[in-house]
Design a protein around this motif. Structure first.
Motif, PDB file in Angstrom:
ATOM      1  N   GLU A 101       5.604  -3.123  -4.773  1.00 16.93           N
ATOM      2  CA  GLU A 101       5.248  -4.294  -4.081  1.00 16.93           C
ATOM      3  C   GLU A 101       4.235  -4.137  -3.128  1.00 16.93           C
ATOM      4  O   GLU A 101       4.589  -3.840  -1.835  1.00 16.93           O
ATOM      5  CB  GLU A 101       6.849  -4.922  -3.803  1.00 16.93           C
ATOM      6  N   LYS A 102       3.014  -4.262  -3.480  1.00 17.11           N
ATOM      7  CA  LYS A 102       1.812  -3.995  -2.452  1.00 17.11           C
ATOM      8  C   LYS A 102       0.891  -4.791  -2.640  1.00 17.11           C
ATOM      9  O   LYS A 102       0.730  -5.532  -3.651  1.00 17.11           O
ATOM     10  CB  LYS A 102       1.416  -2.360  -2.789  1.00 17.11           C
ATOM     11  N   GLY A 103      -0.056  -5.154  -1.623  1.00 19.16           N
ATOM     12  CA  GLY A 103      -1.163  -5.949  -1.851  1.00 19.16           C
ATOM     13  C   GLY A 103      -1.125  -7.103  -1.467  1.00 19.16           C
ATOM     14  O   GLY A 103       0.070  -7.617  -0.675  1.00 19.16           O
TER      15      GLY A 103
ATOM     16  N   VAL B 145      11.404   3.195  -7.360  1.00 18.88           N
ATOM     17  CA  VAL B 145      10.828   2.405  -6.075  1.00 18.88           C
ATOM     18  C   VAL B 145       9.572   3.099  -5.719  1.00 18.88           C
ATOM     19  O   VAL B 145       9.862   4.207  -5.424  1.00 18.88           O
ATOM     20  CB  VAL B 145      11.924   2.159  -5.437  1.00 18.88           C
ATOM     21  N   ASN B 146       8.352   2.376  -5.445  1.00 23.65           N
ATOM     22  CA  ASN B 146       7.296   2.906  -4.798  1.00 23.65           C
ATOM     23  C   ASN B 146       7.450   2.991  -3.309  1.00 23.65           C
ATOM     24  O   ASN B 146       7.792   1.831  -2.694  1.00 23.65           O
ATOM     25  CB  ASN B 146       6.150   2.260  -5.269  1.00 23.65           C
ATOM     26  N   ASP B 147       6.968   4.095  -2.598  1.00 25.58           N
ATOM     27  CA  ASP B 147       7.033   4.001  -1.109  1.00 25.58           C
ATOM     28  C   ASP B 147       8.399   3.717  -0.443  1.00 25.58           C
ATOM     29  O   ASP B 147       8.746   4.416   0.654  1.00 25.58           O
ATOM     30  CB  ASP B 147       5.988   2.927  -0.440  1.00 25.58           C
ATOM     31  N   ASP B 148       9.057   2.678  -0.687  1.00 24.11           N
ATOM     32  CA  ASP B 148      10.158   2.280  -0.028  1.00 24.11           C
ATOM     33  C   ASP B 148      11.550   2.969  -0.364  1.00 24.11           C
ATOM     34  O   ASP B 148      12.251   2.517  -0.881  1.00 24.11           O
ATOM     35  CB  ASP B 148      10.342   0.613  -0.178  1.00 24.11           C
TER      36      ASP B 148
ATOM     37  N   ILE C 243       6.203   8.532  -3.904  1.00 26.21           N
ATOM     38  CA  ILE C 243       5.563   8.791  -2.537  1.00 26.21           C
ATOM     39  C   ILE C 243       4.158   9.485  -2.724  1.00 26.21           C
ATOM     40  O   ILE C 243       3.757   9.902  -3.465  1.00 26.21           O
ATOM     41  CB  ILE C 243       6.619   9.380  -1.473  1.00 26.21           C
ATOM     42  N   GLY C 244       3.388   8.580  -1.831  1.00 29.44           N
ATOM     43  CA  GLY C 244       2.175   9.276  -1.581  1.00 29.44           C
ATOM     44  C   GLY C 244       1.879  10.121  -0.804  1.00 29.44           C
ATOM     45  O   GLY C 244       3.022  10.405   0.339  1.00 29.44           O
ATOM     46  N   GLN C 245       0.895  11.009  -0.347  1.00 22.81           N
ATOM     47  CA  GLN C 245       0.693  11.955   0.730  1.00 22.81           C
ATOM     48  C   GLN C 245       0.805  11.363   2.228  1.00 22.81           C
ATOM     49  O   GLN C 245       1.187  11.975   3.016  1.00 22.81           O
ATOM     50  CB  GLN C 245      -0.677  12.635   0.579  1.00 22.81           C
ATOM     51  N   GLU C 246       0.468  10.014   2.191  1.00 26.49           N
ATOM     52  CA  GLU C 246       0.605   9.468   3.478  1.00 26.49           C
ATOM     53  C   GLU C 246       1.935   8.814   3.693  1.00 26.49           C
ATOM     54  O   GLU C 246       1.942   8.210   4.754  1.00 26.49           O
ATOM     55  CB  GLU C 246      -0.688   8.367   3.566  1.00 26.49           C
ATOM     56  N   ASP C 247       2.788   9.017   2.755  1.00 26.41           N
ATOM     57  CA  ASP C 247       4.086   8.304   3.012  1.00 26.41           C
ATOM     58  C   ASP C 247       4.934   9.371   3.599  1.00 26.41           C
ATOM     59  O   ASP C 247       4.627  10.398   4.104  1.00 26.41           O
ATOM     60  CB  ASP C 247       4.740   7.910   1.709  1.00 26.41           C
ATOM     61  N   GLU C 248       6.334   8.962   3.732  1.00 25.19           N
ATOM     62  CA  GLU C 248       7.139   9.835   4.498  1.00 25.19           C
ATOM     63  C   GLU C 248       7.270  11.439   3.844  1.00 25.19           C
ATOM     64  O   GLU C 248       7.085  11.359   2.320  1.00 25.19           O
ATOM     65  CB  GLU C 248       8.631   9.456   4.066  1.00 25.19           C
TER      66      GLU C 248
HETATM   67 MG    MG Z   1       2.516   5.236  -1.192  1.00 25.32          MG
END
Ligand code: MG
Ligand code: IFP
Length: 219
Positions: free
Chosen positions: A47-49, A78-81, A95-100
Motif C-alpha cells: 500500500e504505497k504511493g 505484507v510489504n514494509d509494515d 522489507i527493503g534496505q531502508e526499512d527496519e
Molecule cells: Mg520498503
C-alpha cells in the motif's frame, strides 16, 4: 511451525503479484481474485504511493485481501509494515534496505516468510545471514511503480548471484512483462514479480495467465 524450505519458496516465487489500492483500474479484491485465478502463485499487499490508504482503511482492505488469499490457498505477504503483518498474522513480510533492520524483523516475525530487497552481493550475503527466505532483485527494467527506484540493471545481478553460488531463492522485479520474462528465468531467477503488468491489464486474468506461461515455458 518452522522456516519455509527453499524449494517450496522457489515454487511460490514463480508468479509473484504485488499490489495495493492505488495500482489497479478497479477494486483490489477483484483484481487479486482474477490474478490468482489466472495463475499467480504468491501475493504481496503493498500500500504505497499517491493516495495510498493508511490506518483502519488500510487494515480493513488488507484483511479482506488476506481472506481471499486464504480461500484460494495463496500465501499473503505484507510489504514494509511489520506491525500490520503481525496484526493480521500474515504469512510473511517484505522489507527493503531502508526499512527496519532484517535481524529485528526476523526476531518479531518468528518463522514467517521474510523477503528482502537486495542490490549488491554484499547486501545479499548480509541478508542471507540475517534470515532472508528470498531476495527481491531489481529493478531489472525501468519501472513506473516505484518512485524512488534505482537504475535498471538488467539480469547482471541475478547472474552475479548465481556465479557466487548464492543459494537463497531469488525473485526479479522491475518493469517485467510476459514478453521480457524468458531471459530473466534463463539468468537464474526462480520467478518474476510484477505490479503494473497485471494490475493495469485490461484482462487481469489473461495477464496473469500469460506471465505464468512465460515462466513455465522457459526451460
Ligand atoms: Mg520498503
Ligand atoms: C520493493 C520490492 C522489491 N522486491 C519485492 C519482491 F518482489 F517481493 F521481492 N517486493 C518489493 N516490494
Amino acid at each position: 511451525m518452522s522456516r519455509i524450505q527453499s524449494d517450496v519458496m522457489r515454487e511460490l516465487l514463480k508468479v509473484y503479484f504485488i499490489a495495493g489500492s492505488v495500482n489497479g483500474k478497479k477494486d483490489l479484491v477483484s483484481i487479486v481474485e482474477e490474478a490468482i485465478d489466472g495463475g499467480v502463485t504468491l501475493f504481496q499487499y503493498r500500500e504505497k504511493g499517491n493516495g495510498a490508504l493508511t490506518g483502519d482503511a488500510k487494515y480493513e482492505l488488507a484483511k479482506r485481501v488476506q481472506e481471499l488469499c486464504k480461500r484460494k490457498n495463496i500465501p499473503f505477504i505484507v510489504n514494509d509494515d511489520v506491525d500490520l503483518a503481525l496484526e493480521l498474522d500474515a504469512d510473511g513480510v517484505h522489507i527493503g534496505q531502508e526499512d527496519e533492520a532484517a535481524a529485528s524483523v526476523r526476531e518479531k516475525i518468528g518463522d514467517k516468510i521474510l523477503g528482502i530487497s537486495v542490490h549488491t552481493l554484499e547486501q545479499a550475503q548480509k541478508a542471507a545471514a540475517q534470515g532472508a527466505d528470498y531476495f527481491g532483485v531489481g529493478p531489472i527494467f525501468s519501472t513506473q511503480s516505484k518512485a524512488d527506484a534505482r537504475d535498471a540493471q538488467g539480469t547482471a545481478l541475478i547472474e552475479l548471484f548465481k556465479n557466487h553460488k548464492i543459494e537463497t531463492p531469488i525473485v526479479a522485479i522491475g518493469g517485467i512483462t510476459a514478453e521480457n520474462t524468458p531471459p530473466i528465468i534463463k539468468a537464474g531467477a526462480d520467478g518474476v514479480s510484477v505490479i503494473s503488468a497485471i494490475s493495469q491489464a485490461d484482462s487481469v486474468y489473461e495477464a496473469a495467465k500469460k506471465l505464468k506461461e512465460a515462466v513455465f515455458q522457459t526451460v
